[in-house]
Design an enzyme around this catalytic site. Structure first.
Site, PDB file in Angstrom:
ATOM      1  N   ASP A 109       0.832  -1.211   0.000  1.00 34.65           N
ATOM      2  CA  ASP A 109       0.000   0.000   0.000  1.00 34.65           C
ATOM      3  C   ASP A 109       0.858   1.248   0.000  1.00 34.65           C
ATOM      4  O   ASP A 109       1.902   1.294   0.660  1.00 34.65           O
ATOM      5  CB  ASP A 109      -0.896   0.028   1.240  1.00 34.65           C
ATOM      6  CG  ASP A 109      -2.071  -0.926   1.096  1.00 34.65           C
ATOM      7  OD1 ASP A 109      -2.599  -1.038  -0.029  1.00 34.65           O
ATOM      8  OD2 ASP A 109      -2.433  -1.564   2.096  1.00 34.65           O
ATOM      9  N   HIS A 271      -7.972 -19.851   1.714  1.00 44.25           N
ATOM     10  CA  HIS A 271      -6.814 -19.240   2.384  1.00 44.25           C
ATOM     11  C   HIS A 271      -7.355 -18.455   3.571  1.00 44.25           C
ATOM     12  O   HIS A 271      -8.124 -17.496   3.394  1.00 44.25           O
ATOM     13  CB  HIS A 271      -6.089 -18.305   1.404  1.00 44.25           C
ATOM     14  CG  HIS A 271      -4.870 -17.652   1.962  1.00 44.25           C
ATOM     15  ND1 HIS A 271      -3.680 -18.305   2.138  1.00 44.25           N
ATOM     16  CD2 HIS A 271      -4.660 -16.372   2.387  1.00 44.25           C
ATOM     17  CE1 HIS A 271      -2.781 -17.476   2.643  1.00 44.25           C
ATOM     18  NE2 HIS A 271      -3.355 -16.295   2.802  1.00 44.25           N
TER      19      HIS A 271
END
Ligand code: FAD
Length: 292
Positions: A109, A271
């Site tokens: 990010d 996941h």
């Protein structure tokens, strides 16, 4: 073992994501969690990397420790934001020397508040696709490379089609599988997969599941990554927000239903974003394991 090979050999994968703890105590607790989850025999586990390198040493240490001291296949997350190519090469060489063969290649990010002003190092990688390309150029086929995918679109992307266009660039550069951002409404995932197929992307895309155990925290995470929490779930959680046991119970029931639906619809795996805790993940796994 390479995750790409494992995914070819098995019907479905189960995997767990951890973050590198800040303290020695946290690290001890993480390895307790790993022990508790080991009986599930996950296909792989992964360790996150703080964007900008904030967890560089800790991620490397935890990845190496899992590789050396457990029976698990481990994948290191690697972001490129704020790093030069030579720094990335140094880190990945350390993994290679250790025998670690799996990397989740990410951009990371842009630091909050710097969306407009952030300067990418000229000798770095601007996007995850460039990182995948760089890893392939420098390390050939040593690493099995995974990438991130976004069923609701990446927050910076103008629309889902544009995001999938850039997802394909990561695949064309050499990514062999993808793991999605958390989502709570499976319809986003199914729609995304239709577009992925149309775009000619053929790699396995594994849905990322976040068990809700804390209402405030999940709202914050979902806001940050642009995941929609369904109204019905918010309405159930809000009145009990200050009662952690009830939040967890509702969160687990919700995740069980979500996973059952995904498994019945033929997903390649699940996941789990574990947040370094085992209880919720084990309960969900136990409830759906007959479908795996
Ligand atoms: P990219 O694929 O590079 O995409 C970023 C944005 O740029 C997207 O909007 C994309 O559409 C756009 N784009 C891509 N290429 C181009 C181009 N050539 N021109 C114009 N636009 C382009 N973050 C961490 O810091 N550490 C972690 O360990 C971590 N693990 C994660 C694990 C998973 C499974 C997921 C889903 C995310 C994870 N993240 C992690 C978050 C991730 O780093 C952020 O979502 C980040 O903002 C984007 O990373 P990316 O690799 O998807 O970037």
């Amino acid at each position: 073992m390479k995750i790409s090979h494992l995914l070819k050999d098995i019907k479905r994968s189960i995997s767990f994501e951890f973050f590198p703890p800040k303290t020695e105590e946290g690290e001890k607790a993480l390895f307790e969690t790993i022990k508790e989850l080991e009986y599930i025999n996950p296909t792989f586990v992964s360790v996150t990397y703080g964007a900008g390198g904030s967890t560089r040493e800790r991620t490397i240490r935890v990845v190496k420790k899992i590789h050396r001291e457990t029976s698990l296949t481990v994948m290191a997350h690697q972001t490129c934001i704020g790093h030069t190519k030579s720094q990335i090469e140094e880190i990945l060489s350390e993994y290679k020397n250790e025998g670690v063969q799996n990397i989740l290649a990410l951009r990371g990010d842009i630091p909050q508040g710097q969306e407009e002003s952030f300067v990418f190092p000229p000798d770095g990688c601007r996007y995850a696709s460039e990182l995948v390309e760089f890893i392939r150029n420098r390390f050939g086929d040593w690493f099995s490379i995974g990438v991130a995918a976004y069923p609701e679109g990446h927050p910076e992307s103008p629309d889902l089609e544009t995001d999938i266009y850039y997802f394909k660039k990561k695949v064309d550069a050499g990514a062999e599988f993808a793991i999605t951002q958390m989502f709570f409404d499976n319809r986003y995932f199914y729609h995304f997969m239709e577009l992925v197929e149309k775009a000619g992307i053929k790699i396995p895309v594994i849905p990322g599941i976040m068990p809700v155990t804390n209402f405030k925290q999940i709202k914050k995470f979902a806001d940050m990554c642009g995941a929609t929490i369904p109204k019905q779930l918010i309405e159930k959680l809000q009145p009990v927000a200050d009662r952690p046991e009830e939040v967890e119970k509702i969160g687990i029931e919700f995740a069980v239903k979500q996973c059952e639906d995904l498994l019945k619809n033929g997903v390649k795996g699940l996941h789990f974003y574990t947040l370094n805790k085992s209880r919720a993940t084990i309960k969900i796994y136990e409830a759906v394991k007959a479908l795996i």
